[in-house]
Design a protein around this motif. Structure first.
Motif, PDB file in Angstrom:
ATOM      1  N   LEU A  94       0.811  -1.218   0.000  1.00 35.90           N
ATOM      2  CA  LEU A  94       0.000   0.000   0.000  1.00 35.90           C
ATOM      3  C   LEU A  94       0.850   1.276   0.000  1.00 35.90           C
ATOM      4  N   PRO A  95       1.849   1.412   0.879  1.00 40.63           N
ATOM      5  CA  PRO A  95       2.663   2.636   0.812  1.00 40.63           C
ATOM      6  C   PRO A  95       3.473   2.762  -0.486  1.00 40.63           C
ATOM      7  N   LEU A  96       3.860   1.629  -1.067  1.00 37.18           N
ATOM      8  CA  LEU A  96       4.584   1.681  -2.337  1.00 37.18           C
ATOM      9  C   LEU A  96       3.687   2.207  -3.449  1.00 37.18           C
ATOM     10  N   LEU A  97       2.435   1.772  -3.461  1.00 40.00           N
ATOM     11  CA  LEU A  97       1.471   2.275  -4.451  1.00 40.00           C
ATOM     12  C   LEU A  97       1.191   3.757  -4.211  1.00 40.00           C
ATOM     13  N   ALA A  98       0.942   4.112  -2.946  1.00 38.70           N
ATOM     14  CA  ALA A  98       0.607   5.494  -2.612  1.00 38.70           C
ATOM     15  C   ALA A  98       1.754   6.445  -2.927  1.00 38.70           C
ATOM     16  N   GLY A  99       2.987   5.981  -2.758  1.00 40.96           N
ATOM     17  CA  GLY A  99       4.151   6.830  -3.010  1.00 40.96           C
ATOM     18  C   GLY A  99       4.614   6.831  -4.451  1.00 40.96           C
ATOM     19  N   GLY A 100       3.992   6.012  -5.287  1.00 44.14           N
ATOM     20  CA  GLY A 100       4.346   5.968  -6.691  1.00 44.14           C
ATOM     21  C   GLY A 100       5.584   5.144  -7.000  1.00 44.14           C
ATOM     22  N   GLN A 101       6.103   4.405  -6.013  1.00 43.13           N
ATOM     23  CA  GLN A 101       7.270   3.570  -6.274  1.00 43.13           C
ATOM     24  C   GLN A 101       6.908   2.331  -7.078  1.00 43.13           C
ATOM     25  N   VAL A 102       5.654   1.901  -6.978  1.00 43.51           N
ATOM     26  CA  VAL A 102       5.159   0.742  -7.724  1.00 43.51           C
ATOM     27  C   VAL A 102       3.846   1.143  -8.373  1.00 43.51           C
ATOM     28  N   CYS A 103       3.669   0.741  -9.605  1.00 46.84           N
ATOM     29  CA  CYS A 103       2.425   1.006 -10.329  1.00 46.84           C
ATOM     30  C   CYS A 103       1.684  -0.318 -10.510  1.00 46.84           C
ATOM     31  N   ALA A 104       0.377  -0.305 -10.353  1.00 49.05           N
ATOM     32  CA  ALA A 104      -0.406  -1.534 -10.500  1.00 49.05           C
ATOM     33  C   ALA A 104      -0.232  -2.148 -11.884  1.00 49.05           C
TER      34      ALA A 104
END
Length: 71
Positions: A19-29
């Protein structure tokens, strides 16, 4: 170590980590591929949560300063 081609690594990641990786833009779905339907639904919910979080925060509202002499 020499790598060739487009290699994939199968991993499992905790919701609390993703969740924090998605929210921070480090990982894209779009970079992820779910291996089952339940994981896909869960990833969708996480994406919505990560996108909606900034919308829940008040914009332009600063905390009111404490009155002078307040205890």
């Amino acid at each position: 170590m020499k790598t060739t081609g487009n290699k994939h690594i199968r991993v499992e990641i905790a919701t609390a980590t993703l969740l924090p990786l998605l929210a921070g833009g480090q990982v894209c779905a779009a970079d992820l591929r779910c291996l089952d339907g339940e994981s896909k639904q869960h990833l969708r919910r996480l994406c919505i949560q990560s996108c909606a979080a900034p919308l829940r925060e008040p914009v332009g509202l600063a905390k009111a300063p404490e009155p002078v002499g307040a205890v």
